[in-house]
Design a protein around this motif. Structure first.
Motif, PDB file in Angstrom:
ATOM      1  N   ASP A  85      -3.854  -9.684  -1.151  1.00  0.00           N
ATOM      2  CA  ASP A  85      -2.831  -9.000  -0.348  1.00  0.00           C
ATOM      3  C   ASP A  85      -2.557  -7.633  -0.966  1.00  0.00           C
ATOM      4  O   ASP A  85      -1.536  -7.420  -1.618  1.00  0.00           O
ATOM      5  CB  ASP A  85      -1.548  -9.839  -0.300  1.00  0.00           C
ATOM      6  N   PRO A  86      -3.483  -6.673  -0.758  1.00  0.00           N
ATOM      7  CA  PRO A  86      -3.355  -5.370  -1.428  1.00  0.00           C
ATOM      8  C   PRO A  86      -2.049  -4.645  -1.153  1.00  0.00           C
ATOM      9  O   PRO A  86      -1.530  -3.943  -2.023  1.00  0.00           O
ATOM     10  CB  PRO A  86      -4.539  -4.572  -0.867  1.00  0.00           C
ATOM     11  N   HIS A  87      -1.515  -4.797   0.056  1.00  0.00           N
ATOM     12  CA  HIS A  87      -0.324  -4.043   0.432  1.00  0.00           C
ATOM     13  C   HIS A  87       0.933  -4.906   0.444  1.00  0.00           C
ATOM     14  O   HIS A  87       1.941  -4.540   1.047  1.00  0.00           O
ATOM     15  CB  HIS A  87      -0.537  -3.369   1.784  1.00  0.00           C
ATOM     16  N   GLY A  88       0.855  -6.058  -0.234  1.00  0.00           N
ATOM     17  CA  GLY A  88       2.048  -6.856  -0.443  1.00  0.00           C
ATOM     18  C   GLY A  88       2.871  -6.272  -1.572  1.00  0.00           C
ATOM     19  O   GLY A  88       2.624  -5.152  -2.026  1.00  0.00           O
ATOM     20  N   PRO A  89       3.858  -7.031  -2.069  1.00  0.00           N
ATOM     21  CA  PRO A  89       4.671  -6.515  -3.180  1.00  0.00           C
ATOM     22  C   PRO A  89       3.800  -6.074  -4.342  1.00  0.00           C
ATOM     23  O   PRO A  89       2.931  -6.812  -4.795  1.00  0.00           O
ATOM     24  CB  PRO A  89       5.545  -7.727  -3.548  1.00  0.00           C
ATOM     25  N   GLY A  90       4.019  -4.872  -4.817  1.00  0.00           N
ATOM     26  CA  GLY A  90       3.202  -4.339  -5.898  1.00  0.00           C
ATOM     27  C   GLY A  90       3.089  -2.844  -5.811  1.00  0.00           C
ATOM     28  O   GLY A  90       3.650  -2.205  -4.909  1.00  0.00           O
ATOM     29  N   PRO A  91       2.347  -2.232  -6.719  1.00  0.00           N
ATOM     30  CA  PRO A  91       2.319  -0.766  -6.827  1.00  0.00           C
ATOM     31  C   PRO A  91       1.585  -0.062  -5.700  1.00  0.00           C
ATOM     32  O   PRO A  91       1.738   1.143  -5.528  1.00  0.00           O
ATOM     33  CB  PRO A  91       1.608  -0.528  -8.159  1.00  0.00           C
ATOM     34  N   VAL A  92       0.773  -0.779  -4.924  1.00  0.00           N
ATOM     35  CA  VAL A  92      -0.014  -0.126  -3.883  1.00  0.00           C
ATOM     36  C   VAL A  92       0.754  -0.041  -2.568  1.00  0.00           C
ATOM     37  O   VAL A  92       0.457   0.788  -1.710  1.00  0.00           O
ATOM     38  CB  VAL A  92      -1.351  -0.871  -3.663  1.00  0.00           C
ATOM     39  N   ARG A  93       1.754  -0.867  -2.414  1.00  0.00           N
ATOM     40  CA  ARG A  93       2.396  -1.029  -1.100  1.00  0.00           C
ATOM     41  C   ARG A  93       2.918   0.287  -0.532  1.00  0.00           C
ATOM     42  O   ARG A  93       2.756   0.554   0.663  1.00  0.00           O
ATOM     43  CB  ARG A  93       3.543  -2.042  -1.189  1.00  0.00           C
ATOM     44  N   ASP A  94       3.531   1.099  -1.363  1.00  0.00           N
ATOM     45  CA  ASP A  94       4.108   2.355  -0.868  1.00  0.00           C
ATOM     46  C   ASP A  94       3.119   3.513  -0.901  1.00  0.00           C
ATOM     47  O   ASP A  94       3.469   4.638  -0.553  1.00  0.00           O
ATOM     48  CB  ASP A  94       5.355   2.720  -1.688  1.00  0.00           C
ATOM     49  N   TRP A  95       1.904   3.228  -1.335  1.00  0.00           N
ATOM     50  CA  TRP A  95       0.862   4.259  -1.372  1.00  0.00           C
ATOM     51  C   TRP A  95      -0.061   4.039  -0.190  1.00  0.00           C
ATOM     52  O   TRP A  95      -0.774   3.056  -0.102  1.00  0.00           O
ATOM     53  CB  TRP A  95       0.072   4.170  -2.658  1.00  0.00           C
TER      54      TRP A  95
END
Length: 361
Positions: free
Chosen positions: A168-178
């Protein structure tokens, strides 16, 4: 990045993707210092959390972005479409290629290895078993005169993920807002482009408005001018988002833009803390109305062709040419900027019409 000074193809570093383990000299789990050491000599810009820990390192000269989770540890690496390194997975070249060709190669590789391929939110292939989520951006080249210019091609980049984010690349984590995906470019399941003859024709009056929309309108007036269409998306922000302010819990959400998929436009609002007022309109490249400026068709054409027409028009009339950091350009004093929107493997022209002091993004 200074990609125009990039080494010749045969001299570029060749990185191999070891799925869920690392890519090139980078290994998932590395600390920020270890990543910086592995990319020795590369200039880095660091984004930090409120507590001071790095959440992202941007190596613009390489076209590489490193994302960090807690501790902090490397969780993902983005390689943009103009990156210095070449990246291969099982012999498949991932970067700076035609998107449909990479898609075909990855589907064939996935068939042989019996792993699942899904589409990500930009419409590109994503394979959790390899920690690969493909991305697409604008190709650039050199004009015969030597200056840098956009082409009309889309080319591939990639987001490469460790085991913690692969599912889940765009779940909670550093990538989500990028995300480089714009609201106007949202993938709806097909890269359908409306035929020119099926688009309504709108007039434009520079610095005043376009079609039935006039700068200064309220959101309600914009919707009414578009026949009562309900926005398909509303974009905005809280002024204190991300700040430890005592006012954050009471902060008013500020409307920034309304996306109207039916008409094929996005209405952008200004006004700061006051009432939102129409300050710019983006006419979408794939679906928006037909619009001409000085006899130049602005919407739905190969973007390099429109760029050339605009540059020629400005030169013939001794006008200045404004160019944004993204490469969008338009005649000085008009508030018109030609933009690029993806349609599969190609980049089509769209346009943004702005008030005089609009801050172009």
């Amino acid at each position: 990045m200074g990609w125009w000074n990039r080494k010749p193809e045969e001299e570029r570093p060749q990185w191999v993707l070891d799925p869920l383990v690392g890519v090139g000299p980078l290994r998932f789990g590395m600390s920020p210092d270890e990543v910086a050491a592995a990319l020795a000599g590369a200039v880095v810009w660091v984004a930090r959390r409120a507590g001071g820990e790095p959440v992202r390192q941007d190596y613009h000269d390489l076209g590489v972005t490193a994302f960090f989770g807690p501790e902090p540890r490397l969780l993902a690496v983005a390689i943009d479409e103009l990156a210095e390194p070449r990246v291969r997975l099982r012999g498949v070249e991932l970067i700076a290629r035609v998107p449909s060709e990479v898609r075909a190669d990855l589907h064939e590789l996935a068939r042989r290895e019996r792993v699942a391929v899904r589409e990500n939110r930009s419409g590109d292939p994503e394979v959790a078993a390899w920690g690969v989520s493909m991305d697409t951006g604008q190709e650039w080249g050199r004009a015969p005169e030597g200056y840098v210019q956009r082409t009309s091609r889309a080319i591939t980049g990639a987001l490469l993920l460790g085991p913690e984010l692969a599912g889940d690349p765009h779940g909670p984590g550093p990538v989500r807002d990028w995300s480089r995906a714009r609201a106007e470019d949202a993938y709806s399941g097909t890269w359908q482009v409306t035929a020119d003859e099926a688009r309504p024709r709108w007039d434009c009056t520079p610095l005043e408005g376009v079609g039935p929309l006039r700068f200064g309108m309220s959101p309600a007036e914009v919707a009414a001018a578009l026949g009562g269409e309900i926005p398909s998306a509303r974009l905005g922000s809280h002024p204190w988002a991300g700040w430890p302010s005592p006012y954050a819990q009471d902060a008013q959400w500020n409307l920034g833009a309304d996306v109207f998929d039916g008409t094929g436009v996005t209405a952008h609002y200004g006004g700061g803390f006051g009432a939102p007022a129409l300050a710019a309109v983006t006419v979408h490249g794939r679906t928006g109305p037909r619009i001409e400026y000085a006899g130049i068709r602005l919407i739905g054409r190969p973007v390099a062709d429109v760029d050339a027409d605009i540059a020629r028009h400005a030169e013939e009339r001794d006008l200045g040419l404004r160019v944004t950091c993204a490469g969008d350009q338009g005649p000085d004093g008009t508030g018109i900027y030609v933009r690029a929107a993806r349609a599969g493997d190609i980049m089509l022209s769209e346009a943004r019409f702005c008030i005089e002091d609009w801050q172009e993004d």
